[in-house]
Design a protein around this motif. Structure first.
Motif, mmCIF file in Angstrom:
data_model
loop_
_atom_site.group_PDB
_atom_site.id
_atom_site.type_symbol
_atom_site.label_atom_id
_atom_site.label_comp_id
_atom_site.label_asym_id
_atom_site.label_seq_id
_atom_site.Cartn_x
_atom_site.Cartn_y
_atom_site.Cartn_z
ATOM 1 N N VAL A 1 40.523 76.418 44.562
ATOM 2 C CA VAL A 1 42.034 76.152 44.607
ATOM 3 C C VAL A 1 42.197 74.796 45.234
ATOM 4 C CG1 VAL A 1 44.145 76.891 45.873
ATOM 5 C CG2 VAL A 1 42.785 78.706 44.912
ATOM 6 N N GLN A 2 41.776 74.370 46.494
ATOM 7 C CA GLN A 2 41.937 73.170 47.147
ATOM 8 C C GLN A 2 41.449 71.876 46.004
ATOM 9 O OE1 GLN A 2 43.489 72.590 49.854
ATOM 10 N NE2 GLN A 2 43.849 74.738 50.007
ATOM 11 N N PHE A 3 40.569 72.248 45.343
ATOM 12 C CA PHE A 3 40.039 71.347 44.205
ATOM 13 C C PHE A 3 41.007 71.066 43.295
ATOM 14 C CE2 PHE A 3 38.165 70.333 40.113
ATOM 15 C CZ PHE A 3 37.261 69.501 40.196
ATOM 16 N N ILE A 4 41.622 72.216 43.061
ATOM 17 C CA ILE A 4 42.365 71.980 41.725
ATOM 18 C C ILE A 4 43.694 71.233 42.344
ATOM 19 C CG2 ILE A 4 44.036 73.282 40.205
ATOM 20 C CD1 ILE A 4 42.006 75.264 40.057
ATOM 21 N N ILE A 5 44.133 71.675 43.505
ATOM 22 C CA ILE A 5 45.120 70.936 44.206
ATOM 23 C C ILE A 5 45.260 69.449 44.139
ATOM 24 C CG2 ILE A 5 46.698 70.420 46.113
ATOM 25 C CD1 ILE A 5 46.273 73.729 46.580
ATOM 26 N N ARG A 6 44.086 68.859 44.651
ATOM 27 C CA ARG A 6 43.788 67.532 44.628
ATOM 28 C C ARG A 6 43.348 66.674 43.348
ATOM 29 N NH1 ARG A 6 39.785 69.512 47.934
ATOM 30 N NH2 ARG A 6 37.990 68.916 46.500
ATOM 31 N N HIS A 7 43.363 67.570 42.239
ATOM 32 C CA HIS A 7 43.216 66.925 40.900
ATOM 33 C C HIS A 7 44.401 67.348 39.989
ATOM 34 C CE1 HIS A 7 39.248 66.798 42.493
ATOM 35 N NE2 HIS A 7 38.953 65.627 41.672
ATOM 36 N N ASP A 8 45.335 67.885 40.591
ATOM 37 C CA ASP A 8 46.694 68.059 39.678
ATOM 38 C C ASP A 8 47.633 67.645 40.532
ATOM 39 O OD1 ASP A 8 48.390 69.612 37.833
ATOM 40 O OD2 ASP A 8 48.178 71.485 39.132
ATOM 41 N N PRO A 9 47.919 66.630 40.650
ATOM 42 C CA PRO A 9 49.207 65.910 41.236
ATOM 43 C C PRO A 9 50.478 66.113 40.683
ATOM 44 C CG PRO A 9 47.865 63.979 40.290
ATOM 45 C CD PRO A 9 47.269 65.375 39.978
ATOM 46 N N ALA A 10 50.550 66.481 39.243
ATOM 47 C CA ALA A 10 51.605 66.798 38.421
ATOM 48 C C ALA A 10 52.178 68.311 38.943
ATOM 49 C CB ALA A 10 51.097 66.789 37.155
ATOM 50 N N GLY A 11 51.189 69.097 39.589
ATOM 51 C CA GLY A 11 51.508 70.372 39.801
ATOM 52 C C GLY A 11 51.629 71.302 38.529
ATOM 53 N N ARG A 12 50.845 71.278 37.638
ATOM 54 C CA ARG A 12 50.862 71.908 36.339
ATOM 55 C C ARG A 12 50.500 73.388 36.817
ATOM 56 N NH1 ARG A 12 46.968 71.806 31.011
ATOM 57 N NH2 ARG A 12 47.510 73.909 30.407
ATOM 58 N N TYR A 13 49.729 73.589 37.655
ATOM 59 C CA TYR A 13 49.138 74.936 38.333
ATOM 60 C C TYR A 13 49.947 75.543 39.468
ATOM 61 C CZ TYR A 13 45.469 73.983 34.865
ATOM 62 O OH TYR A 13 44.872 73.644 33.849
#
Length: 138
Positions: A23-35
């Motif tokens: 989850v932390q990895f996704i947050i760092r690589h998803d700055p647009a907030g898609r997820y």
């Protein structure tokens, strides 16, 4: 004007350290907030799955990350590969994993899932997001 599309939701095991890292990895690589995110053990996560007519017994399998995207549920390796592809950039290369047979991909996924607590440990409670990230968690 088309109806706004809800963000994709990632359901994860809320007490798993490996899942927290994912989850932390996704947050760092998803700055647009898609997820956005929901722990499988949370009332909000269960309610969202139920609202999409997904049986609670089938959905509350903490052995799998689930992805709810445009009303469709993905699990195991399909969920992980779709999430990576959705991050864009170099992570789109994860789509190459789709070339492997699903049975092989899911067997590998299940092997890691069965051993994740032993290898990575577990929390006593679910991840608590920071105030800045609160809106992305259900």
């Amino acid at each position: 004007m088309p109806a706004p599309v809800a963000p994709d939701t990632i359901f994860f095991d809320g007490v798993c350290n490996l899942c927290h890292g994912f989850v932390q990895f996704i947050i760092r690589h998803d700055p647009a907030g898609r997820y956005r995110f929901a722990a499988l053990q949370s009332d909000a996560g269960r309610a969202l799955l139920a609202s999409h007519a997904i049986a609670a017994s089938a959905s509350i399998d903490p052995e799998s990350v689930l992805l709810l995207s445009q009303g469709r549920l993905y699990s195991h390796s399909d969920a992980v590969l779709r999430i990576a592809r959705g991050l864009g950039g170099v992570w789109r290369l994860a789509a190459v994993g789709q070339l492997l047979p699903r049975a092989f991909r899911d067997a590998l996924y299940r092997f890691v899932a069965r051993n994740r607590y032993r290898w990575f440990g577990r929390q006593e409670s679910c991840l608590l997001p920071t105030p800045e990230l609160q809106a992305r968690f259900l």
